[in-house]
Design a protein around this motif. Structure first.
Motif, PDB file in Angstrom:
ATOM      1  N   MET A   1     -19.643 -57.412  62.461  1.00 53.59           N
ATOM      2  CA  MET A   1     -18.861 -58.547  62.916  1.00 53.59           C
ATOM      3  C   MET A   1     -19.805 -59.680  63.253  1.00 53.59           C
ATOM      4  SD  MET A   1     -16.067 -58.504  65.953  1.00 53.59           S
ATOM      5  CE  MET A   1     -15.203 -59.968  66.408  1.00 53.59           C
ATOM      6  N   ILE A  33     -15.250 -60.634  59.925  1.00 54.65           N
ATOM      7  CA  ILE A  33     -15.106 -59.188  60.075  1.00 54.65           C
ATOM      8  C   ILE A  33     -15.586 -58.518  58.790  1.00 54.65           C
ATOM      9  CG2 ILE A  33     -13.469 -57.292  60.497  1.00 54.65           C
ATOM     10  CD1 ILE A  33     -13.364 -59.209  62.820  1.00 54.65           C
ATOM     11  N   THR A  34     -16.347 -57.441  58.932  1.00 58.98           N
ATOM     12  CA  THR A  34     -16.779 -56.658  57.779  1.00 58.98           C
ATOM     13  C   THR A  34     -16.067 -55.295  57.811  1.00 58.98           C
ATOM     14  OG1 THR A  34     -18.694 -55.954  56.485  1.00 58.98           O
ATOM     15  CG2 THR A  34     -18.838 -55.658  58.867  1.00 58.98           C
ATOM     16  N   SER A  35     -16.098 -54.591  56.709  1.00 57.12           N
ATOM     17  CA  SER A  35     -15.301 -53.364  56.569  1.00 57.12           C
ATOM     18  C   SER A  35     -15.717 -52.237  57.520  1.00 57.12           C
ATOM     19  CB  SER A  35     -15.347 -52.861  55.132  1.00 57.12           C
ATOM     20  OG  SER A  35     -16.679 -52.595  54.764  1.00 57.12           O
ATOM     21  N   ASP A  37     -16.489 -52.683  60.741  1.00 55.85           N
ATOM     22  CA  ASP A  37     -16.237 -53.059  62.131  1.00 55.85           C
ATOM     23  C   ASP A  37     -15.131 -52.211  62.745  1.00 55.85           C
ATOM     24  OD1 ASP A  37     -18.202 -54.998  62.221  1.00 55.85           O
ATOM     25  OD2 ASP A  37     -16.863 -56.615  61.606  1.00 55.85           O
ATOM     26  N   SER A  77     -10.297 -67.127  62.043  1.00 54.16           N
ATOM     27  CA  SER A  77     -10.808 -66.100  61.137  1.00 54.16           C
ATOM     28  C   SER A  77     -11.596 -66.781  60.024  1.00 54.16           C
ATOM     29  CB  SER A  77      -9.629 -65.316  60.543  1.00 54.16           C
ATOM     30  OG  SER A  77     -10.096 -64.398  59.595  1.00 54.16           O
ATOM     31  N   PHE A  79     -13.813 -65.433  56.865  1.00 57.31           N
ATOM     32  CA  PHE A  79     -14.449 -64.418  56.022  1.00 57.31           C
ATOM     33  C   PHE A  79     -15.704 -64.936  55.338  1.00 57.31           C
ATOM     34  CE2 PHE A  79     -12.026 -66.564  52.774  1.00 57.31           C
ATOM     35  CZ  PHE A  79     -12.768 -66.395  51.610  1.00 57.31           C
ATOM     36  N   ALA A  96     -17.219 -58.944  53.302  1.00 62.11           N
ATOM     37  CA  ALA A  96     -16.102 -59.294  54.179  1.00 62.11           C
ATOM     38  C   ALA A  96     -15.026 -58.225  54.065  1.00 62.11           C
ATOM     39  CB  ALA A  96     -15.535 -60.657  53.794  1.00 62.11           C
ATOM     40  N   ALA A  97     -14.417 -57.897  55.192  1.00 59.67           N
ATOM     41  CA  ALA A  97     -13.353 -56.891  55.190  1.00 59.67           C
ATOM     42  C   ALA A  97     -12.129 -57.410  54.451  1.00 59.67           C
ATOM     43  CB  ALA A  97     -12.977 -56.524  56.624  1.00 59.67           C
ATOM     44  N   ALA A 102      -9.230 -56.739  58.254  1.00 58.90           N
ATOM     45  CA  ALA A 102      -9.725 -57.852  59.054  1.00 58.90           C
ATOM     46  C   ALA A 102      -8.673 -58.435  59.999  1.00 58.90           C
ATOM     47  CB  ALA A 102     -10.269 -58.949  58.146  1.00 58.90           C
ATOM     48  N   LYS A 103      -7.453 -58.595  59.526  1.00 65.38           N
ATOM     49  CA  LYS A 103      -6.435 -59.251  60.363  1.00 65.38           C
ATOM     50  C   LYS A 103      -6.168 -58.503  61.662  1.00 65.38           C
ATOM     51  CE  LYS A 103      -1.863 -61.310  60.446  1.00 65.38           C
ATOM     52  NZ  LYS A 103      -0.594 -61.520  59.744  1.00 65.38           N
ATOM     53  N   TRP A 106      -9.203 -58.964  63.978  1.00 63.19           N
ATOM     54  CA  TRP A 106      -9.274 -60.322  64.516  1.00 63.19           C
ATOM     55  C   TRP A 106      -8.230 -60.493  65.624  1.00 63.19           C
ATOM     56  CZ3 TRP A 106      -5.751 -64.587  63.282  1.00 63.19           C
ATOM     57  CH2 TRP A 106      -6.162 -65.821  63.806  1.00 63.19           C
TER      58      TRP A 106
END
Length: 145
Positions: A1, A33-35, A37, A77, A79, A96-97, A102-103, A106
């Motif tokens: 993140m 956010i990355t996958s 996180d 947000s 990305f 990026a997730a 991600a949503k 966040w």
């Protein structure tokens, strides 16, 4: 993140001509956010942001937290913080997730900040947004977890 924090005098975000979030002084947070996180990164960065002393005291030293100056937060947000530009001329966003990951993270991040007593305004996840703000200082800090 990743969170790109910018201290601001005022800020707003507009989507399709409608203001979705607006604050006076405080922080603009661009949140990537990355996958990989999880709650761990969310909690760490929410705590870090709440405790940072980035506002000046009477002597001009950064000694006050956002809580002490009664500041607000505009969270957007972002990305593109995970852009990889090492090859070619077009950035890759594979780090990026995906939106379905991600949503909710966040949104959880914003909830954690609200639970700490902050007013948190937001953009709209996945929308084209116009973000306008006056950077105070300028003070811009990259935070990572």
């Amino acid at each position: 993140m990743k969170v790109l924090l910018q201290r601001c005098r005022n800020a707003s975000v507009t989507v399709d001509g409608q203001v979705t979030g607006k604050i006076d002084h405080g922080y603009v947070l661009l949140v990537g956010i990355t996958s990989t996180d999880s709650d761990k990164e969310i909690n760490y960065l929410a705590d870090k942001i709440a405790g940072l002393r980035l506002f000046e005291d009477e002597e001009g030293k950064m000694n006050h937290s956002i809580k002490e100056v009664e500041g607000s937060i505009l969270s957007v947000s972002q990305f593109t913080l995970y852009a990889d530009t090492r090859k070619g001329r077009r950035p890759s966003f594979t780090e990026a997730a995906r939106p379905e990951i991600a949503k909710p993270l966040w949104e959880l991040f914003n909830t954690k900040l609200r639970e700490k007593g902050f007013t948190v305004e937001t953009g709209v996840f996945g929308a084209m947004m116009d973000v306008t703000f006056t950077n105070d200082g300028p003070v811009t800090i990259m935070l990572e977890a």
